[in-house]
Design an enzyme around this catalytic site. Structure first.
Site, PDB file in Angstrom:
ATOM      1  CE  LYS A  65      -4.120  -1.903   2.283  1.00  0.00           C
ATOM      2  NZ  LYS A  65      -5.055  -1.685   3.406  1.00  0.00           N
ATOM      3  CG  ASP A 102      -8.234   0.808   4.020  1.00  0.00           C
ATOM      4  OD1 ASP A 102      -8.969  -0.108   3.596  1.00  0.00           O
ATOM      5  OD2 ASP A 102      -6.996   0.735   4.024  1.00  0.00           O
TER       6      ASP A 102
END
Length: 275
Positions: A65, A102
């Site tokens: 990420k 997220d």
């Protein structure tokens, strides 16, 4: 056929193929979503070749990420603020757009699980200072939380994350975690404490107001010791599975053209993969 996937190292544990596969079948879409094991040193090459592989995009999981930030042609405000990319969309010209969903997943899970709660209702206590905590803090700040009390076992990491919004994020030492609950409207655990195979979170909830909401991003087990203790004293609780499910929705919409819903059927289907 429309193709997408999830890249990680390792990636066999990912539940993403299970949930995207459910949505593909539910919506009758001719699509494919699969796990792609990609070593860190191969990430740049694999991302650059997504269009050549015929992929509309990918999700990224550990450890990719943060590294993917520098590999995108464009970044969403959320990806920039959180400092990580978990969703990649391939443009018509082959360029890569990076997003981080997220925070969206966390906030949508709260809205679905506790519709009575609002971010502006009072201070939030966030335990942890890793990537998940950054996403949670970003989501809460964007939603109008007046104050975040950030608590982590390593004070240096706490202070580094608090720099995201020094006016509204107050770093607190781990030893003061129980006292920090006084007057809070929300408590969120973003650490691995309480996860299967990990130690339970050691936290006295006595100072937490009875009307406060308690959320845990851990979903294995679905009811962590923290959520069980909070429920016993009458606090509303939200488990961590919904964050995983909701964060997947924007990517599915970008790749397959349908914004899917999180349903009881989807939860039951994915829970099979966590057992």
């Amino acid at each position: 056929m429309i193709r997408a996937g999830v890249m990680g190292w390792p990636v066999g544990h990912s539940l993403s193929p299970l949930l995207h596969g459910y949505w593909l079948a539910h919506h009758g879409i001719d699509g494919d979503y699969r796990a792609l094991a990609v070593a860190p040193e191969a990430l740049a090459q694999r991302l650059a070749g997504l269009a050549d592989e015929g992929l509309r995009g990918v999700n990224l999981t550990l450890p990719h990420k943060p590294a993917a930030l520098a590999m995108m042609a464009s970044l969403s405000p959320a990806a920039r603020a959180i400092g990580a990319v978990n969703t990649v969309v391939v443009g018509a010209d082959g360029s890569l757009a990076g997003d981080n969903t997220d925070a969206f997943g966390f906030m949508e899970n709260l809205r679905a699980g506790a519709p009575h709660w609002s971010a502006g209702s009072g201070p939030a206590v966030v335990l942890g200072a890793g990537g998940a905590a950054r996403a949670v803090c970003h989501g809460l700040l964007e939603a109008g939380a007046p104050e975040l009390r950030l608590i982590n076992r390593t004070m240096a990491r706490t202070e580094a994350l608090a720099a995201m919004d020094a006016a509204r994020i107050t770093p607190r030492p781990w030893a003061e975690r129980a006292e920090a609950l006084a007057g809070a409207a929300l408590l969120v655990n973003t650490t691995t404490l309480g996860m299967a195979g990990q130690a339970a979170l050691d936290l006295d909830l006595a100072a937490l107001p009875p009307e406060a909401l308690v959320a845990d991003i851990v979903y294995a087990p679905l009811e962590t010791p923290l959520l069980a203790a909070a429920a016993r004293r009458g606090n509303a609780v939200v488990d961590g599975l919904g964050m995983l499910l909701h964060q997947a929705r924007p990517g599915f919409a970008a790749w397959f053209g349908v914004m899917p819903e999180v349903t009881a059927g989807l939860r039951a289907h994915v829970l099979v993969g966590t057992s």
